[in-house]
Design a protein around this motif. Structure first.
Motif, PDB file in Angstrom:
ATOM      1  N   MET A   1       0.833  -1.189   0.000  1.00  0.00           N
ATOM      2  CA  MET A   1       0.000   0.000   0.000  1.00  0.00           C
ATOM      3  C   MET A   1       0.874   1.247   0.000  1.00  0.00           C
ATOM      4  O   MET A   1       1.902   1.285   0.652  1.00  0.00           O
ATOM      5  N   ASN A   2       0.452   2.272  -0.722  1.00  0.00           N
ATOM      6  CA  ASN A   2       1.223   3.499  -0.851  1.00  0.00           C
ATOM      7  C   ASN A   2       0.357   4.675  -0.442  1.00  0.00           C
ATOM      8  O   ASN A   2      -0.457   5.159  -1.227  1.00  0.00           O
ATOM      9  N   ASN A   3       0.539   5.149   0.802  1.00  0.00           N
ATOM     10  CA  ASN A   3      -0.288   6.253   1.263  1.00  0.00           C
ATOM     11  C   ASN A   3       0.233   7.608   0.825  1.00  0.00           C
ATOM     12  O   ASN A   3      -0.342   8.641   1.132  1.00  0.00           O
ATOM     13  N   ALA A   4       1.346   7.599   0.066  1.00  0.00           N
ATOM     14  CA  ALA A   4       1.886   8.849  -0.460  1.00  0.00           C
ATOM     15  C   ALA A   4       1.446   9.111  -1.895  1.00  0.00           C
ATOM     16  O   ALA A   4       1.695  10.182  -2.442  1.00  0.00           O
ATOM     17  N   GLY A 108       3.349  -4.515 -10.198  1.00  0.00           N
ATOM     18  CA  GLY A 108       4.634  -3.832 -10.267  1.00  0.00           C
ATOM     19  C   GLY A 108       4.583  -2.431  -9.709  1.00  0.00           C
ATOM     20  O   GLY A 108       5.621  -1.788  -9.519  1.00  0.00           O
ATOM     21  N   SER A 109       3.386  -1.958  -9.428  1.00  0.00           N
ATOM     22  CA  SER A 109       3.215  -0.647  -8.815  1.00  0.00           C
ATOM     23  C   SER A 109       2.576  -0.812  -7.446  1.00  0.00           C
ATOM     24  O   SER A 109       1.740  -1.694  -7.243  1.00  0.00           O
ATOM     25  N   ASN A 110       2.962   0.026  -6.507  1.00  0.00           N
ATOM     26  CA  ASN A 110       2.329   0.025  -5.185  1.00  0.00           C
ATOM     27  C   ASN A 110       1.156   0.989  -5.114  1.00  0.00           C
ATOM     28  O   ASN A 110       0.483   1.069  -4.086  1.00  0.00           O
ATOM     29  N   ASN A 111       0.923   1.723  -6.185  1.00  0.00           N
ATOM     30  CA  ASN A 111      -0.156   2.704  -6.180  1.00  0.00           C
ATOM     31  C   ASN A 111      -1.514   2.026  -6.331  1.00  0.00           C
ATOM     32  O   ASN A 111      -1.658   1.080  -7.117  1.00  0.00           O
ATOM     33  N   SER A 135      -6.594   7.603   3.478  1.00  0.00           N
ATOM     34  CA  SER A 135      -6.578   7.817   4.925  1.00  0.00           C
ATOM     35  C   SER A 135      -6.888   6.542   5.701  1.00  0.00           C
ATOM     36  O   SER A 135      -6.487   6.394   6.856  1.00  0.00           O
ATOM     37  N   HIS A 136      -7.582   5.584   5.066  1.00  0.00           N
ATOM     38  CA  HIS A 136      -7.940   4.331   5.739  1.00  0.00           C
ATOM     39  C   HIS A 136      -7.105   3.137   5.260  1.00  0.00           C
ATOM     40  O   HIS A 136      -6.945   2.162   5.996  1.00  0.00           O
ATOM     41  N   LEU A 137      -6.632   3.193   4.012  1.00  0.00           N
ATOM     42  CA  LEU A 137      -5.823   2.138   3.393  1.00  0.00           C
ATOM     43  C   LEU A 137      -6.449   0.747   3.501  1.00  0.00           C
ATOM     44  O   LEU A 137      -5.798  -0.220   3.930  1.00  0.00           O
ATOM     45  N   PRO A 138      -7.700   0.589   3.100  1.00  0.00           N
ATOM     46  CA  PRO A 138      -8.276  -0.749   3.004  1.00  0.00           C
ATOM     47  C   PRO A 138      -7.743  -1.445   1.750  1.00  0.00           C
ATOM     48  O   PRO A 138      -7.039  -0.828   0.936  1.00  0.00           O
ATOM     49  N   LEU A 139      -8.098  -2.693   1.583  1.00  0.00           N
ATOM     50  CA  LEU A 139      -7.722  -3.376   0.341  1.00  0.00           C
ATOM     51  C   LEU A 139      -8.450  -2.743  -0.843  1.00  0.00           C
ATOM     52  O   LEU A 139      -7.887  -2.609  -1.931  1.00  0.00           O
ATOM     53  N   ALA A 140      -9.705  -2.360  -0.621  1.00  0.00           N
ATOM     54  CA  ALA A 140     -10.480  -1.695  -1.664  1.00  0.00           C
ATOM     55  C   ALA A 140     -11.499  -0.773  -1.023  1.00  0.00           C
ATOM     56  O   ALA A 140     -11.978  -1.031   0.086  1.00  0.00           O
ATOM     57  N   THR A 141     -11.812   0.299  -1.724  1.00  0.00           N
ATOM     58  CA  THR A 141     -12.878   1.212  -1.333  1.00  0.00           C
ATOM     59  C   THR A 141     -13.930   1.200  -2.424  1.00  0.00           C
ATOM     60  O   THR A 141     -13.595   1.341  -3.613  1.00  0.00           O
ATOM     61  N   ILE A 190     -17.838   2.016  -8.924  1.00  0.00           N
ATOM     62  CA  ILE A 190     -16.499   2.596  -8.888  1.00  0.00           C
ATOM     63  C   ILE A 190     -15.748   2.026  -7.692  1.00  0.00           C
ATOM     64  O   ILE A 190     -16.274   2.020  -6.575  1.00  0.00           O
ATOM     65  N   HIS A 191     -14.542   1.534  -7.929  1.00  0.00           N
ATOM     66  CA  HIS A 191     -13.685   0.979  -6.888  1.00  0.00           C
ATOM     67  C   HIS A 191     -12.341   1.698  -6.911  1.00  0.00           C
ATOM     68  O   HIS A 191     -11.870   2.114  -7.967  1.00  0.00           O
ATOM     69  N   ILE A 192     -11.700   1.781  -5.762  1.00  0.00           N
ATOM     70  CA  ILE A 192     -10.269   2.101  -5.675  1.00  0.00           C
ATOM     71  C   ILE A 192      -9.624   0.909  -4.987  1.00  0.00           C
ATOM     72  O   ILE A 192     -10.022   0.535  -3.883  1.00  0.00           O
ATOM     73  N   ILE A 193      -8.661   0.284  -5.659  1.00  0.00           N
ATOM     74  CA  ILE A 193      -8.167  -1.025  -5.244  1.00  0.00           C
ATOM     75  C   ILE A 193      -6.650  -1.001  -5.061  1.00  0.00           C
ATOM     76  O   ILE A 193      -5.918  -0.450  -5.891  1.00  0.00           O
ATOM     77  N   ASP A 194      -6.189  -1.638  -3.994  1.00  0.00           N
ATOM     78  CA  ASP A 194      -4.760  -1.823  -3.792  1.00  0.00           C
ATOM     79  C   ASP A 194      -4.304  -3.007  -4.649  1.00  0.00           C
ATOM     80  O   ASP A 194      -5.002  -4.031  -4.722  1.00  0.00           O
ATOM     81  N   PRO A 195      -3.163  -2.912  -5.323  1.00  0.00           N
ATOM     82  CA  PRO A 195      -2.705  -4.017  -6.178  1.00  0.00           C
ATOM     83  C   PRO A 195      -2.450  -5.318  -5.432  1.00  0.00           C
ATOM     84  O   PRO A 195      -2.315  -6.376  -6.064  1.00  0.00           O
TER      85      PRO A 195
END
Length: 253
Positions: A1-4, A108-111, A135-141, A190-195
């Motif tokens: 996870m990349n919180n930056a 290959g990306s942490n974004n 701000s929460h860094l779940p696996l997916a939002t 719509i999802h935002i997903i961690d790789p």
């Protein structure tokens, strides 16, 4: 996870491979992605939507009348976008399988990356959703609203996914165990997903991403992002095109 990470650092995927059976007769001869709302295709509207938030690298999965989407992209004028087509020649693989098939574009990306359904139109502030995810860094939002729909997602008071319900059949699916105190929302596509998701799902096959979420949410939190009050419409039926044209009339040009 990349919180930056910033949203403009992220890639996106548009699910556009489905048959669009609910949108017949249009989809008997065309892909649903090319249905027109106020003189613009659904695909163009959602590509513009993503570009407006600074997202320039976009993957589009295709299957049904894939050649028409290829032809559309040849003439699409947004030269500042880098678009890759994930052609599911032996598909369609549904949402989960489609994402797995396109994994090479995200591994290959942490974004985190954004995924959206081509037949959903919304004015959701993606920046706000992205900040929530970071701000929460779940696996997916998952973007959700409180509106009528045949299938609903169930969340606890902390907006963590705990289950799913079919409103018509009253069938429930739970992430781990039955929960009595839950809040119901409808998914906005719509999802935002961690790789990291790719380590927790099959690498190929035909399956739903929602089934994956329900399977892994007990150990890998899936968060809901409530954007009730924003414009949102599922352009899945012929009559919903007319509704979408009214809802997004101000964006005709």
């Amino acid at each position: 996870m990349n919180n930056a990470a910033k949203i403009e650092d992220c890639k996106a995927m548009v699910f556009a491979a489905g048959f669009g059976s609910r949108l017949k007769p249009f989809t008997e001869n065309h892909p649903k992605a090319l249905a027109i709302v106020n003189d613009k295709t659904l695909l163009e509207r959602n590509l513009t939507y993503l570009k407006n938030f600074g997202i320039k690298d976009i993957v589009i999965n295709v299957f049904h009348f894939a050649d028409q989407i290829h032809d559309f992209l040849k003439t699409y004028s947004a030269n500042d976008l880098r678009i890759v087509v994930s052609h599911e020649v032996e598909g369609p693989f549904e949402t989960g399988g489609g994402l797995a098939f396109a994994a090479k574009h995200f591994i290959g990306s942490n974004n985190p990356f954004v995924v959206m359904n081509v037949d959903m139109l919304t004015d959701l502030d993606l920046n706000g959703m992205f900040d929530f995810h970071q701000s929460h860094l779940p696996l997916a939002t998952l973007a959700v609203t409180q509106r009528e729909s045949s299938r609903q997602l169930l969340f606890n008071q902390e907006m963590i996914l705990v289950g799913w319900r079919n409103q018509k059949t009253n069938e429930f699916k739970w992430c781990s165990k039955e929960v009595k105190d839950f809040i119901t929302f409808s998914f906005s596509g719509i999802h935002i997903i961690d790789p990291a998701i790719f380590n927790l799902m099959p690498s190929n096959g035909v399956f739903s991403i929602m089934d994956i979420y329900l399977k892994i949410a007990a150990e890998h939190p899936i968060k809901g992002y409530n954007h009730t009050g924003d414009k949102i419409i599922d352009v899945g039926k012929p009559e919903s095109i007319l509704m979408a044209e009214t809802l997004f009339e101000s964006e005709r040009k």
